[in-house]
Write a protein that holds these residues in place. Structure first.
Motif, short mmCIF file in Angstrom:
data_model
loop_
_atom_site.label_atom_id
_atom_site.label_comp_id
_atom_site.label_asym_id
_atom_site.label_seq_id
_atom_site.Cartn_x
_atom_site.Cartn_y
_atom_site.Cartn_z
N CYS A 73 0.79 -1.31 -0.07
CA CYS A 73 0.17 0.39 -0.59
C CYS A 73 0.76 1.39 0.05
N GLY A 74 -0.08 2.51 -0.48
CA GLY A 74 1.20 3.75 -0.04
C GLY A 74 2.47 3.89 -1.07
N ALA A 107 4.91 2.18 -0.07
CA ALA A 107 5.56 0.47 -0.70
C ALA A 107 5.40 -0.50 -1.65
N VAL A 144 5.26 -6.01 1.07
CA VAL A 144 6.27 -5.01 1.31
C VAL A 144 5.61 -4.40 2.46
N SER A 145 5.20 -3.67 3.23
CA SER A 145 5.70 -2.97 4.20
C SER A 145 6.53 -2.79 5.29
N GLY A 187 4.15 -3.20 8.95
CA GLY A 187 4.06 -4.59 8.99
C GLY A 187 2.87 -4.85 10.00
N THR A 227 -0.12 -3.11 8.01
CA THR A 227 -1.02 -2.68 7.32
C THR A 227 -2.12 -3.40 7.76
N THR A 269 -2.53 -4.99 3.13
CA THR A 269 -1.68 -5.59 3.00
C THR A 269 -1.26 -7.37 3.68
N VAL A 295 5.20 10.94 8.66
CA VAL A 295 4.58 10.19 8.43
C VAL A 295 4.50 10.13 7.14
N SER A 335 6.47 9.01 4.43
CA SER A 335 7.67 8.16 3.91
C SER A 335 8.63 8.63 2.65
N GLN A 354 13.93 0.60 0.53
CA GLN A 354 12.32 -0.17 0.60
C GLN A 354 13.33 -0.76 -1.22
N GLU A 375 1.34 14.72 0.10
CA GLU A 375 0.49 14.64 1.98
C GLU A 375 0.69 15.61 2.02
N ALA A 385 -2.11 8.87 9.21
CA ALA A 385 -1.59 8.33 9.95
C ALA A 385 -0.51 8.01 9.10
N VAL A 419 -1.69 2.53 9.40
CA VAL A 419 -3.08 2.34 8.89
C VAL A 419 -3.73 0.72 8.95
C1 G6P Z 1 0.58 4.65 5.40
C2 G6P Z 1 1.75 5.55 5.01
C3 G6P Z 1 3.17 5.40 3.98
C4 G6P Z 1 2.70 4.12 3.92
C5 G6P Z 1 1.54 3.56 3.95
C6 G6P Z 1 1.85 2.01 4.27
O1 G6P Z 1 -0.69 5.60 4.34
O2 G6P Z 1 1.38 6.95 5.41
O3 G6P Z 1 3.49 6.25 3.98
O4 G6P Z 1 3.08 4.17 2.59
O5 G6P Z 1 0.10 3.45 4.44
O6 G6P Z 1 2.38 1.81 5.04
P1 G6P Z 1 2.98 0.65 5.23
O7 G6P Z 1 3.69 0.66 6.42
O8 G6P Z 1 2.68 -0.62 4.62
O9 G6P Z 1 4.82 0.24 4.29
#
Ligand code: G6P
Length: 609
Positions: free
Chosen positions: A301-302, A304, A347-348, A351, A353, A356, A399, A401, A408, A488, A603, A606
């Motif tokens: 997600c996001g 990642a 990919v997180s 770890g 989310t 994911t 927040v 990344s 990554q 963001e 956040a 998530v």
């Molecule tokens: C949120 C964060 C992002 C991140 C995404 C996935 O939206 O604000 O920065 O890329 O979650 O998070 P993860 O911890 O799974 O990489």
């Protein structure tokens, strides 16, 4: 890794240690502990979770008259965030206590050797080997014992050691992980970060790599690791408390962007040799199964997810295995085909989310082999995959990344090299990439120095409402990430587009003054990106190009503004070209007077759908 505090003096040590740990809380941690002298050996108290839990325990068990102690907040790197894995770590006899930041690369070998000579281990950490090594080499002089132990280590450390037989001294050492010593009146402190010291003293001394020191209540003696004396000057900390927390940077996001050279080093350390040889724990665990795989499916997600889009191209180019990438939130509901002989890679950063994790469980239930690229050790995803690669990027507080994304990408490239080497990638190509990765931290430092130019771009963008980002192939996901960063933190509407798609719609948006940011390194698709820039410019767009020296020479009028980054291997280039885009988002938010570290509605992790 995370925070170290130590005290020796005439006042009760505990309140000072706890206050120090409190001031390090902002860095993130998942467990904490403290060691002070007990009636029989040292007394070590630890707790997983918040510092308050440690404080409760300390209040119940420790008499607070001790005037010496060391303490630590841990952010798990080897082994989950349990009480047993929290620092300080002790030897078999309970006489030695060690707190340590960094990574001991050869800890498995050392542990085997120490176990054979009778040492009993109680944690899964790399740090514990150090306590046993000091026990093994203990002699009358504590500094000499630590020095003898350190000779066996490969890796990085910032550490502090106490010994029951030496109740009036603390020994500290540094190689790659910061140690700062604070000098008070009749008391001496140590910490990994000056913010833990300023409550007591502002007179400090920073150890350099390869130095160690013996602290007692009256001061400090610094030597090299080879015992040669070193003269060090005291410095006075001038920062305000707020600045100290962020290592002198105005925001965590800025601090974390500046940590990226080290992030890359940590992602590669112990894994990639200069000749392109790769050592990956996860990979050796799964070597046979991986040989059999026909496809890789990535979920994330996001940011990642965007890192995974780049990673997929790295893997396909180097290992010639087909890779698909899905948003985890889509994958879990779109009834995907999950053919056997597919490896699923989650990919997180966190770890944790929710999407994911749910997508990972779906694939697991369908019988797929699962892998992870995760930053947070011991997190749910890290625990549930069959094998994983840790980022070792340290906690990310901002927040938006930044360093986790760069980490990554670096880990993806190492993984792609490992797969490639198994599948016929010529060794000289692997070596070229390894050499490029070695130079990368230095090149990132250079790009970070373009702050003034980026700030000038930002002052132009902060007046606008919409921004378009363009890129192709490996730089298409970087355009997506650049646009996400801008959204963001600056709340501008930004869209990332594959530049080849521009004529299929987005070009209709372009009017006089419309800002278009293009990733235009001089690579195989440079001419095409340049043409796209000319097309939007002909319609009045204001163009901004991130390019390499060769590109700068040939872009001509296509770019109204051009920022030069160093040229590197084509597969390493995206790791470098994302840096100016992070800086641009940051500077635009600053120019607009926004709270960069706490963007509205977002956040960090998530954990709900
Ligand atoms: C949120 C964060 C992002 C991140 C995404 C996935 O939206 O604000 O920065 O890329 O979650 O998070 P993860 O911890 O799974 O990489």
């Amino acid at each position: 890794m995370c925070g170290i505090v130590g005290y020796i003096g005439t006042r009760p040590a505990l309140p000072i240690l706890i206050r120090g740990l409190r001031s390090l809380e902002y860095r993130g941690y998942d467990s904490a502990g403290v060691a002070t002298p007990g009636t029989d050996g040292l007394r070590i108290v630890k707790a997983s979770g918040r510092l308050d839990r440690l404080i409760e325990r300390v209040e119940q068990t420790v008499d607070d008259t001790a005037t010496i102690g060391i303490a630590h907040t841990r952010w798990a790197t080897h082994g989950p965030p349990t009480e047993a894995n929290a620092h300080p770590h002790a030897d078999c006899s309970g006489a030695v206590a060690v707190v340590h930041n960094g990574i001991i690369e050869n800890f498995s070998e050392l542990k085997l050797w120490l176990e054979k000579s009778g040492h009993r281990f109680v944690s899964e950490t790399d740090t514990e080997v150090l306590a046993h090594l000091i026990e093994e080499y203990h002699e009358n002089d504590l500094s000499a014992s630590v020095r003898a132990a350190l000779r066996h280590l490969r890796g990085t450390y910032g550490l502090a050691v106490m010994h029951a037989a030496h109740p009036r001294e603390i020994v500290v050492a540094r190689l790659g992980s910061p140690i700062v010593i604070g000098i008070g009146t009749g008391e001496t402190l140590v910490a990994s970060d000056p913010s833990a010291l300023v409550g007591t003293t502002r007179n400090v001394m920073y150890l350099d790599d390869g130095e160690m020191a013996r602290l007692d209540a009256s001061g400090v003696q610094v030597t090299t690791l080879q015992a040669a004396p070193v003269e060090k000057a005291l410095q006075e900390i001038q920062w305000t408390e707020k600045e100290i927390e962020k290592g002198g940077f105005a925001h965590y996001m800025l601090k974390e962007m500046h940590e990226q050279p080290e992030t890359v080093r940590s992602a590669l350390r112990g894994r990639l040799a200069s000749d392109g040889g790769v050592t990956l724990g996860a990979f050796s665990d799964l070597r046979a199964a991986l040989k059999d795989m026909r496809r890789i499916q990535i979920i994330a997600c996001g940011s990642a997810y965007y890192a995974s889009l780049v990673g997929a191209q790295m893997i396909e180019r180097l290992a010639r295995i087909p890779v698909s990438v899905d948003l985890a939130s889509e994958y879990r509901y779109r009834e995907p085909v999950m053919p056997s002989r597919t490896a699923l890679l989650a990919v997180s950063q966190s770890g944790e989310t929710a999407d994911t994790l749910a997508a990972l469980r779906l694939a697991k239930n369908a019988g797929l082999m699962t892998m992870g690229i995760v930053n947070a050790v011991g997190s749910t995803i890290a625990r549930e995959v069959d094998a994983g690669i840790y980022n070792h990027a340290g906690p990310e507080i901002g927040v938006a990344s930044t360093k986790a994304f760069v980490s990554q990408l670096s880990v993806f490239l190492v993984f792609a090299l490992a797969l490639g080497r198994e599948r016929g990638l010529p060794p000289d190509e692997a070596e070229r990439i390894a050499k490029a990765l070695e130079l990368l931290p230095m090149q990132i430092e250079r790009v970070l120095r373009s702050r003034d130019q980026v700030a000038e771009w930002a002052s132009q963008l902060s007046e606008k409402r919409h921004v378009m980002y363009l890129g192709r192939t490996l730089h298409y996901p970087i355009a997506l990430e650049g646009a996400l960063k801008l959204k963001e933190v600056s709340y501008l509407h930004a869209e990332g587009y594959a530049s080849g798609e521009m004529k299929h719609g987005p070009i209709a948006m372009v009017e006089a003054g419309f800002p278009v940011v293009a990733l235009a390194p001089h690579d195989a698709v440079f001419e095409k990106v340049k043409n796209n820039l000319e097309e939007v410019r002909a319609r009045g767009a204001k163009t901004f190009a991130v390019t390499t020296p060769e590109g700068l020479r040939t872009l001509g009028r296509a770019a109204d503004n051009a920022l030069e980054i160093p040229t590197t291997h084509p597969l390493v280039q995206p790791i470098l070209s994302v840096i100016p885009l992070q800086m641009l988002a940051y500077e635009t938010a600053v120019a607009k007077g926004l709270d960069v570290d706490k963007p509205r509605n977002l956040a960090k992790s998530v954990t709900v759908e």
